[in-house]
Enzyme design. Structure first.
Site, PDB file in Angstrom:
ATOM      1  N   GLN A  55      -0.900   3.917  -3.580  1.00 49.49           N
ATOM      2  CA  GLN A  55      -0.235   3.087  -4.595  1.00 49.49           C
ATOM      3  C   GLN A  55      -1.213   2.773  -5.738  1.00 49.49           C
ATOM      4  OE1 GLN A  55       0.401   1.818  -1.098  1.00 49.49           O
ATOM      5  NE2 GLN A  55       1.997   3.337  -1.171  1.00 49.49           N
ATOM      6  N   ASN A  74       4.921   5.290   2.480  1.00 52.24           N
ATOM      7  CA  ASN A  74       5.440   5.057   1.121  1.00 52.24           C
ATOM      8  C   ASN A  74       4.621   5.832   0.088  1.00 52.24           C
ATOM      9  OD1 ASN A  74       3.262   3.378   1.676  1.00 52.24           O
ATOM     10  ND2 ASN A  74       4.060   1.616   0.579  1.00 52.24           N
ATOM     11  N   ALA A  75       3.384   6.202   0.454  1.00 58.40           N
ATOM     12  CA  ALA A  75       2.527   6.936  -0.476  1.00 58.40           C
ATOM     13  C   ALA A  75       2.930   8.403  -0.529  1.00 58.40           C
ATOM     14  CB  ALA A  75       1.073   6.823  -0.030  1.00 58.40           C
ATOM     15  N   GLY A  76       2.649   9.045  -1.632  1.00 58.24           N
ATOM     16  CA  GLY A  76       2.896  10.480  -1.753  1.00 58.24           C
ATOM     17  C   GLY A  76       1.762  11.071  -2.560  1.00 58.24           C
ATOM     18  N   HIS A  77       0.882  11.797  -1.896  1.00 58.95           N
ATOM     19  CA  HIS A  77      -0.297  12.336  -2.571  1.00 58.95           C
ATOM     20  C   HIS A  77      -0.173  13.849  -2.681  1.00 58.95           C
ATOM     21  CE1 HIS A  77      -2.782   8.553  -1.344  1.00 58.95           C
ATOM     22  NE2 HIS A  77      -1.882   8.327  -2.269  1.00 58.95           N
ATOM     23  N   THR A  78      -0.034  14.329  -3.902  1.00 57.30           N
ATOM     24  CA  THR A  78       0.206  15.761  -4.110  1.00 57.30           C
ATOM     25  C   THR A  78      -1.085  16.481  -4.491  1.00 57.30           C
ATOM     26  OG1 THR A  78       2.366  15.133  -4.937  1.00 57.30           O
ATOM     27  CG2 THR A  78       1.678  17.396  -5.362  1.00 57.30           C
ATOM     28  N   GLY A 106       0.409   3.288  -9.457  1.00 59.65           N
ATOM     29  CA  GLY A 106       0.493   4.405  -8.518  1.00 59.65           C
ATOM     30  C   GLY A 106       0.742   5.718  -9.233  1.00 59.65           C
ATOM     31  N   ASP A 107       0.621   6.796  -8.476  1.00 62.94           N
ATOM     32  CA  ASP A 107       0.848   8.153  -9.005  1.00 62.94           C
ATOM     33  C   ASP A 107      -0.054   8.501 -10.177  1.00 62.94           C
ATOM     34  OD1 ASP A 107       2.991   8.505  -7.178  1.00 62.94           O
ATOM     35  OD2 ASP A 107       4.182   7.190  -8.456  1.00 62.94           O
ATOM     36  N   ARG A 120       2.999 -12.343  13.085  1.00 64.83           N
ATOM     37  CA  ARG A 120       2.475 -12.164  14.452  1.00 64.83           C
ATOM     38  C   ARG A 120       3.542 -11.663  15.416  1.00 64.83           C
ATOM     39  NH1 ARG A 120      -0.379 -16.792  13.308  1.00 64.83           N
ATOM     40  NH2 ARG A 120       1.389 -17.097  11.897  1.00 64.83           N
ATOM     41  N   LYS A 126      -4.506  10.286  -7.907  1.00 66.60           N
ATOM     42  CA  LYS A 126      -5.644   9.994  -7.008  1.00 66.60           C
ATOM     43  C   LYS A 126      -5.965  11.146  -6.078  1.00 66.60           C
ATOM     44  CE  LYS A 126      -3.240   6.616  -5.350  1.00 66.60           C
ATOM     45  NZ  LYS A 126      -2.194   6.359  -6.341  1.00 66.60           N
TER      46      LYS A 126
END
Ligand code: IMP
Ligand code: MG
Length: 424
Positions: free
Chosen positions: A219, A38-42, A12-13, A143, A16
């Site tokens: 991720q 949970n993702a962090g896209h800068t 991750g990081d 389920r 992307k």
């Protein structure tokens, strides 16, 4: 129609979002297929910095539509906050966002469970982002999960939530239940206009000539639930095949798969990381590269480029191309290393065939490269890079068995080198 996938090839990081952002100018649709907040896209553009968590990075291009597939988890409060914040920055969401009605939701209960499960665990801790992602995915698998479309039907929602609490051996008072339902209905009122059928939409788009679809991974492959460094992984599937699982648009229909690698390696959270370094160079890289988690703010662990893990990732993702990011961060380091094998009990392993305990104990075998001093942030072509940088890139390309198509030399959209395809 063209369908391109951009995914993280390591832990991750990898940068992307910058790559997606760079390619998104041609994309009609940008699609998320796994993970959640949970993702962090800068993304940095024109001196503005945006950090996206659940919203696809294409939102920064006014004409691009953003789709959130069924495999993504929606934390309604977090998604609404993200939309509002982007709207405040002048970004319009009108007719630009569709969330699949099948997407599972994260409830407050999931965050409580995650907090407890991390504190109670003996020995192994995962160091999760505490966004409730793992427990929410587990409930869907059991389920007992609750999905976007379930919110509208208050009666079944009530019994679904009660069932979920009793499944976890927990009680919920009538008042707390009513409050939770009311809150969810409020969220629904806001989000309803964005909910649709992403699978059907992608199917329709695929039959239209000239449309470009970009799938945006979150991720990284080494955090894949099955093929990552289990149990120190995330709880979704992160490899190429996750596109079909998370959207209904089969990975077989992808035209190109691009894996993003950083010029060095980072990891947040706990787990094996054979090339990790904890010295002055690591501090230098962390500060120069601003290697702090964009979701949690945690300092990222730093290491040399791991070509063993990198090649494994290229293989399981069937990569067409690799992208190398943060090359500029390595400027000024005298000597660079690339790991080409893991030494464990006297034997050198050149593929990722060690289990987690062995991986924690192995020693990396390195090849050494000379660094460079020149500022590379303004280089527009491969030939303008210092010879040492080119040799380093060439070596990574050879280790990965994958041609590098883009190199990022700075945070800005413009600081990207497009590599001309070699005649082989
Ligand atoms: P979870 O995804 O919150 O369950 O966390 C599981 C592991 O994945 C932890 O080691 C996290 O630090 C890591 N992780 C989750 N999301 C990201 C991400 O977007 N970038 C890097 N690591 C992540
Ligand atoms: Mg990130």
């Amino acid at each position: 129609m063209s369908a391109i996938l951009v995914l993280g090839a390591m832990w991750g990081d990898e940068g992307k979002a910058k790559v997606v952002d760079y390619l998104a100018s041609n994309a009609d649709f940008v699609v998320r297929f796994q993970g959640g907040s949970n993702a962090g896209h800068t993304i940095v553009t024109n001196n503005n910095k945006y950090v996206l968590h659940t919203i696809p990075s294409g939102i920064l291009y006014p004409k691009t539509k953003c789709l959130i597939g069924a495999g993504v988890l929606i934390d309604p409060a977090a998604v609404i906050a993200e939309i509002r914040q982007l709207e405040k920055a002048g970004i319009s969401f009108k007719n630009r966002l569709v969330i699949d009605f099948r997407a599972g939701i994260v409830l407050p209960l999931h965050k409580q469970i995650e907090l407890k499960s991390e504190t109670k665990r003996r020995g192994i801790k995962i160091g999760t982002t505490q966004k409730g992602i793992g427990p929410a995915y587990s409930d869907l698998t059991a389920r007992y999960g609750i999905r976007m479309a379930d919110i509208e039907n208050t009666d079944s929602l009530k019994s679904n939530i009660k069932n979920l609490y009793s499944y976890h051996h927990l009680g919920i008072s009538k008042i707390a239940l009513a409050a939770q339902i009311e809150e969810l209905l409020e969220y629904w009122k806001y989000l309803k206009k964005y909910v649709g059928d992403v699978e059907a939409l992608l199917h329709k788009i695929a039959s239209q000539p000239g449309k470009n679809i970009l799938f945006e991974g979150a991720q990284g492959t080494l955090l894949d639930l099955t093929f990552g460094t289990y149990p120190y992984v995330t709880s979704s599937r992160v490899m190429t095949d996750a596109v079909g699982i998370g959207t209904g648009f089969s990975a077989r229909n992808l035209d190109k798969v691009i894996g993003v690698y950083k010029a060095y390696t980072t990891r947040v959270g706990i787990g094996p990381f054979p090339t990790e370094i904890a010295d002055e160079t690591a501090d230098y890289i962390r500060e120069t590269g601003n290697e702090y988690g964009s979701t949690t703010g945690r300092p990222r662990r730093i290491g040399w480029f791991d070509a063993v893990a990198g090649r494994y990732s290229a293989r399981i993702n069937a990569l067409d191309n690799a992208v190398l990011t943060c090359l500029d961060v390595l400027t000024g380091i005298e000597q660079l290393k690339i790991c080409k094998g893991y030494k464990y009990q006297g034997k050198i392993h050149r593929s990722m065939d060690l289990d987690n305990t062995q991986m924690l104990l192995c020693n990396p075998v390195y090849e050494i490269f000379s660094g460079w001093d020149a500022h590379i942030g303004n280089c527009k072509e491969l030939e303008q890079l210092p010879l040492e940088a080119r040799l380093y890139i060439e070596a990574i390309e050879d280790f990965l068995h994958t041609p590098i198509s883009l190199i990022s030399v700075g945070r800005d959209r413009e600081q990207t080198i497009k590599v001309k395809a070699k005649k082989r």
